[in-house]
Design a protein around this motif. Structure first.
Motif, short mmCIF file in Angstrom:
data_model
loop_
_atom_site.label_atom_id
_atom_site.label_comp_id
_atom_site.label_asym_id
_atom_site.label_seq_id
_atom_site.Cartn_x
_atom_site.Cartn_y
_atom_site.Cartn_z
N LEU A 4 13.50 10.34 3.03
CA LEU A 4 12.51 11.02 2.50
C LEU A 4 12.76 11.78 1.32
N VAL A 5 12.79 11.87 -0.05
CA VAL A 5 13.18 12.15 -1.31
C VAL A 5 12.15 13.19 -2.05
N GLU A 6 12.26 14.30 -1.93
CA GLU A 6 11.39 15.17 -2.35
C GLU A 6 11.57 15.50 -3.73
N SER A 7 10.56 15.89 -4.70
CA SER A 7 10.78 16.25 -6.01
C SER A 7 9.58 17.05 -6.38
N GLY A 8 9.77 17.98 -7.69
CA GLY A 8 8.69 18.75 -8.09
C GLY A 8 8.95 20.28 -7.94
N GLY A 9 9.57 20.74 -7.10
CA GLY A 9 9.63 21.86 -6.77
C GLY A 9 10.25 22.92 -8.38
N GLY A 10 10.08 24.39 -7.95
CA GLY A 10 10.61 24.92 -9.24
C GLY A 10 10.09 26.19 -9.24
N LEU A 11 10.14 27.01 -10.57
CA LEU A 11 9.59 28.19 -10.46
C LEU A 11 8.39 28.39 -11.29
N VAL A 12 7.46 28.97 -11.03
CA VAL A 12 6.27 29.12 -11.73
C VAL A 12 5.44 30.52 -11.67
N ILE A 28 10.81 1.55 7.15
CA ILE A 28 9.44 1.88 7.45
C ILE A 28 8.30 0.53 7.61
N PHE A 29 7.99 0.42 8.89
CA PHE A 29 7.06 -0.55 9.30
C PHE A 29 5.72 -0.03 9.17
N SER A 30 5.48 1.13 9.63
CA SER A 30 4.01 1.80 9.61
C SER A 30 4.28 3.18 9.57
N ILE A 31 3.37 3.87 8.87
CA ILE A 31 3.19 5.26 8.51
C ILE A 31 1.87 5.49 9.35
N ILE A 32 1.89 6.51 10.18
CA ILE A 32 0.81 7.14 10.65
C ILE A 32 0.00 8.10 9.86
N ALA A 33 1.14 9.14 9.46
CA ALA A 33 0.53 10.20 8.65
C ALA A 33 1.79 10.73 7.86
N MET A 34 1.59 11.35 6.68
CA MET A 34 2.52 12.13 5.91
C MET A 34 1.89 13.28 5.48
N GLY A 35 2.78 14.43 5.20
CA GLY A 35 2.47 15.76 5.15
C GLY A 35 3.49 16.69 4.56
N TRP A 36 2.85 17.84 4.30
CA TRP A 36 3.87 18.99 3.96
C TRP A 36 3.90 20.22 4.66
N CYS A 95 8.58 17.54 3.48
CA CYS A 95 7.76 16.41 3.59
C CYS A 95 8.03 15.89 4.82
N LYS A 96 7.03 15.49 5.70
CA LYS A 96 7.14 14.94 6.72
C LYS A 96 6.45 13.65 6.80
N TRP A 105 11.80 14.15 8.37
CA TRP A 105 11.70 15.25 7.44
C TRP A 105 12.62 15.02 6.44
N GLY A 106 12.02 15.51 4.97
CA GLY A 106 12.88 15.69 3.90
C GLY A 106 13.67 16.72 4.09
N GLN A 107 14.53 16.93 2.92
CA GLN A 107 15.60 18.10 2.83
C GLN A 107 15.10 19.34 2.40
N GLY A 108 13.85 19.20 1.87
CA GLY A 108 13.17 20.44 1.28
C GLY A 108 13.08 20.66 -0.28
N THR A 109 12.28 21.30 -0.59
CA THR A 109 12.53 21.71 -2.11
C THR A 109 11.68 23.10 -2.35
#
Length: 115
Positions: A4-12, A28-36, A95-96, A105-109
């Motif tokens: 899982l590769v996350e992007s888009g974080g930062g300072l706002v 990945i053969f089947s994804i049931i759900a994704m989330g944050w 990301c999950k 799980w992703g590495q976090g952003t």
């Protein structure tokens, strides 16, 4: 193996917007759900928003009306559009992805909301 590769974080600044993206790749053969999920310093990881393969969404009360989760099933990608950001939204966002056999799980952003 799934990545899982996350992007888009930062300072706002407060009141601003950010868009997070998470792309799942690999076997990945089947994804049931994704989330944050997010975790602020000294706090437990908490749900932010999820979306199922059928498009059903779920949001934490604290982000309802401000955040929108969406998914591109063909690309195994999930997005989180965050608006009207507040300092209390500051956290590492993860990301999950849930499949029939495993949860990934992703590495976090980092998202920082500060003036």
């Amino acid at each position: 193996q799934v990545q899982l590769v996350e992007s888009g974080g930062g300072l706002v600044q407060p009141g601003g917007s950010l868009r997070l993206s998470c792309a799942a790749s690999g076997s990945i053969f089947s994804i049931i759900a994704m989330g944050w999920y997010r975790q602020a310093p000294g706090k437990q990881r908490e749900l932010v928003a999820t979306i199922t393969s059928g498009g059903t969404t779920n949001y934490a009360e604290s982000v309802k009306g401000r955040f929108t989760i969406s998914r591109d099933s063909a690309k195994n990608t999930v997005h989180l559009q965050m608006s009207s950001l507040k300092p209390e939204d500051t956290a590492v966002y993860y990301c999950k992805t849930i499949t029939p056999r495993y949860t990934y799980w992703g590495q976090g952003t980092q998202v920082t909301v500060s003036s």
